[in-house]
Enzyme design. Structure first.
Site, PDB file in Angstrom:
ATOM      1  N   GLY A  75       0.823  -1.207   0.000  1.00 14.32           N
ATOM      2  CA  GLY A  75       0.000   0.000   0.000  1.00 14.32           C
ATOM      3  C   GLY A  75       0.858   1.258   0.000  1.00 14.32           C
ATOM      4  N   ASP A  80       3.506   2.289  -1.932  1.00 12.91           N
ATOM      5  CA  ASP A  80       4.160   1.826  -3.155  1.00 12.91           C
ATOM      6  C   ASP A  80       5.653   2.126  -3.284  1.00 12.91           C
ATOM      7  OD1 ASP A  80       1.467   1.580  -3.377  1.00 12.91           O
ATOM      8  OD2 ASP A  80       1.323   2.370  -5.396  1.00 12.91           O
ATOM      9  N   GLU A 125      -4.854  13.621  -1.857  1.00 12.58           N
ATOM     10  CA  GLU A 125      -4.296  12.273  -1.749  1.00 12.58           C
ATOM     11  C   GLU A 125      -3.195  12.230  -0.681  1.00 12.58           C
ATOM     12  OE1 GLU A 125      -2.866  10.983  -5.509  1.00 12.58           O
ATOM     13  OE2 GLU A 125      -2.336   8.972  -4.830  1.00 12.58           O
TER      14      GLU A 125
HETATM   15  C1  9YW Z   1      -1.183   2.492  -7.918  1.00  9.20           C
HETATM   16  C2  9YW Z   1      -5.483   3.697  -4.767  1.00  9.20           C
HETATM   17  C3  9YW Z   1      -4.024   3.329  -4.553  1.00  9.20           C
HETATM   18  C4  9YW Z   1      -3.717   2.975  -3.098  1.00  9.20           C
HETATM   19  C5  9YW Z   1      -2.211   2.835  -2.868  1.00  9.20           C
HETATM   20  C6  9YW Z   1      -1.532   4.081  -3.380  1.00  9.20           C
HETATM   21  C7  9YW Z   1      -1.890   4.349  -4.833  1.00  9.20           C
HETATM   22  C8  9YW Z   1      -1.437   3.679  -7.042  1.00  9.20           C
HETATM   23  O1  9YW Z   1      -3.288   4.473  -4.967  1.00  9.20           O
HETATM   24  O2  9YW Z   1      -1.427   3.330  -5.669  1.00  9.20           O
HETATM   25  O3  9YW Z   1      -0.568   2.668  -8.954  1.00  9.20           O
HETATM   26  O4  9YW Z   1      -1.644   1.406  -7.577  1.00  9.20           O
HETATM   27  O5  9YW Z   1      -0.154   3.974  -3.241  1.00  9.20           O
HETATM   28  O6  9YW Z   1      -1.951   2.617  -1.506  1.00  9.20           O
HETATM   29  O7  9YW Z   1      -4.341   1.794  -2.718  1.00  9.20           O
HETATM   30  O8  9YW Z   1      -5.833   4.761  -3.955  1.00  9.20           O
END
Ligand code: 9YW
Length: 431
Positions: free
Chosen positions: A176, A178, A404
């Site tokens: 989560g 990333d 965000e």
């Molecule tokens: C991706 C959706 C997601 C979250 C992640 C966050 C981001 C982007 O957005 O990821 O490319 O998957 O890092 O934690 O779940 O909000």
């Protein structure tokens, strides 16, 4: 909405509810309009907690809709794609994962092949705690319980790669967080085949470039191995036991034991699992020399060097020993985290060379991690820490809206607008 809210809080509550209404697709909630139009797994768990304060029916629908994407082996995917959208509404879309070719994946729905922090049992219990109608809430829990149990069984059977009781992430996206600097070392060590995907297809606010290229190549490896547990355990080059992911797993395992009691099932297996995870978090992820938790890279059996917000995850463990709780509070209040940030909690140690105040998960403050640390602080009866986090979170959204992520020094909002979990968790906090 609670009647004890002030005028200012009422306005904030209504603005947050408007974001959730606008992001509702009819069956689930888009993580953010435009940027993330699909359903993400841990987003959905956070969003459901907020919906519970606003539209109870949608809170339940949100979780059920996510579990439509659950694989036959129990794996709950990190993205369930909205098939009514254009194929390229988000990159990487279904074409990278090819879930439809996996025998265990559900039919009629496209999903990713990775998972995300298993917050869902904790969410389900929180929904029950705020439910206006106990009977209907119990019926909902009884419906969800087998799905939650299957999710946890998958994690225990297929993700305990170190045979320690802890679960391992096999991709940075599974954390989560990333592009957290925590993953820099294992990513740099990868020797991966080239990929056909161009990073230029990503929106500019998301991590791109060399790291992104590695993310995509890691997915290609997993996919080409059919996401097989044996491959994950024995051959996949990225396998890390993360303290935040495991603390969420532990909190949800405790919640699952409580849910079992409520629906007339046996809580004992969940309590046994919780005992094992609690012991392993302390034995394997706590570094007594630095007094904090760090992820363990299973491919070279070492703790990773950078201290991030994940270090505070184990506050979610109700049995965390008091001296360790004190260490964590000292670290949190120090100049490495809240002590030097006007808007805590920064997602990386401010004094670490990798810290970047605008760098997505490399420094900025996020509402989700604030909520997790706040919830953990409440569980340890730490009102000063809980109030600090509550206050910082409210100041962020009042000043900058439901963004965000945020600059930890001056609170400037960054990334997408009308981000669903930022709105949902404010509803949960306002109660
Ligand atoms: C991706 C959706 C997601 C979250 C992640 C966050 C981001 C982007 O957005 O990821 O490319 O998957 O890092 O934690 O779940 O909000």
């Amino acid at each position: 909405m609670s009647s004890r809210l002030t005028g200012d809080e009422t306005a904030l509550w209504k603005a947050a509810a408007r974001v959730l209404d606008a992001n509702w697709t009819g069956t689930s909630t888009a993580a953010s309009p435009g940027l993330y139009p699909h359903q993400w797994s841990w987003d959905s768990a956070f969003i459901s907690m907020g919906l519970a304060r606003h539209r109870r029916d949608r809170a339940e629908a949100e979780l059920l809709s996510l579990f439509r994407g659950q694989w036959a082996d129990g794996m709950l995917p990190h993205i369930v794609f909205n098939t009514t959208l254009a194929r390229h509404a988000f990159f990487p879309g279904p074409e990278l994962w090819r879930s439809e070719r996996q025998p265990a994946a559900p039919r009629g729905v496209h999903t990713s092949g990775l998972t995300q922090p298993p917050l869902h049992a904790l969410t389900a219990l929180r929904l029950h705690e705020s439910a206006p109608d106990a009977d209907s809430s119990r019926a909902f829990l009884a419906r969800l319980y087998p799905m939650l149990t299957a999710q946890h069984r998958y994690l225990a059977r297929c993700r305990d790669i170190g045979a320690s009781g802890l679960i391992a992430i096999c991709h940075p996206w599974e954390s989560g967080l990333d592009n957290s600097p925590a993953w820099d070392r294992p990513l740099a060590a990868l020797r991966l085949p080239p990929t056909a995907y161009a990073p230029a297809q990503r929106p500019h606010t998301l991590p791109t470039g060399e790291d992104y290229d590695r993310y995509v190549r890691l997915v290609a490896l997993l996919r080409d191995a059919g996401y097989r547990p044996g491959y994950l355990r024995d051959a996949h080059p990225f396998a890390v036991e993360d303290p935040l992911v495991n603390a969420v797993y532990l909190a949800s395992t405790h919640a699952l034991a409580e849910i079992a009691g409520i629906v007339g099932a046996d809580p004992v297996p969940h309590l046994e699992c919780a005992r094992r995870v609690h012991g392993a978090i302390l034995d394997r992820l706590f570094d007594p020399d630095t007094g904090c938790f760090r992820p363990r890279d299973l491919r070279d059996d070492r703790l990773l060097p950078v201290v991030t917000v994940g270090a505070f995850g184990p506050l979610l463990d109700p049995e965390l020993p008091a001296p360790i709780v004190r260490n964590l509070v000292d670290l949190l209040l120090s100049a490495r985290f809240a002590g030097a940030a006007g808007y805590p909690v920064p997602t990386c140690d401010i004094q670490a060379p990798a810290f970047d105040r605008g760098g997505y998960w490399r420094g900025p403050t996020w509402i989700s991690t604030n909520w997790l640390v706040w919830y953990g602080a409440l569980g340890h009866d730490l009102p000063v820490v809980a109030d600090l986090l509550y206050g910082a979170t409210m100041r962020l959204v009042r000043q900058s809206g439901f963004r965000e992520f945020f600059d930890p020094f001056d609170g400037t909002g960054r990334g997408s607008h009308d981000y669903a979990w930022s709105a949902a968790l404010v509803l949960d906090l306002l109660g």
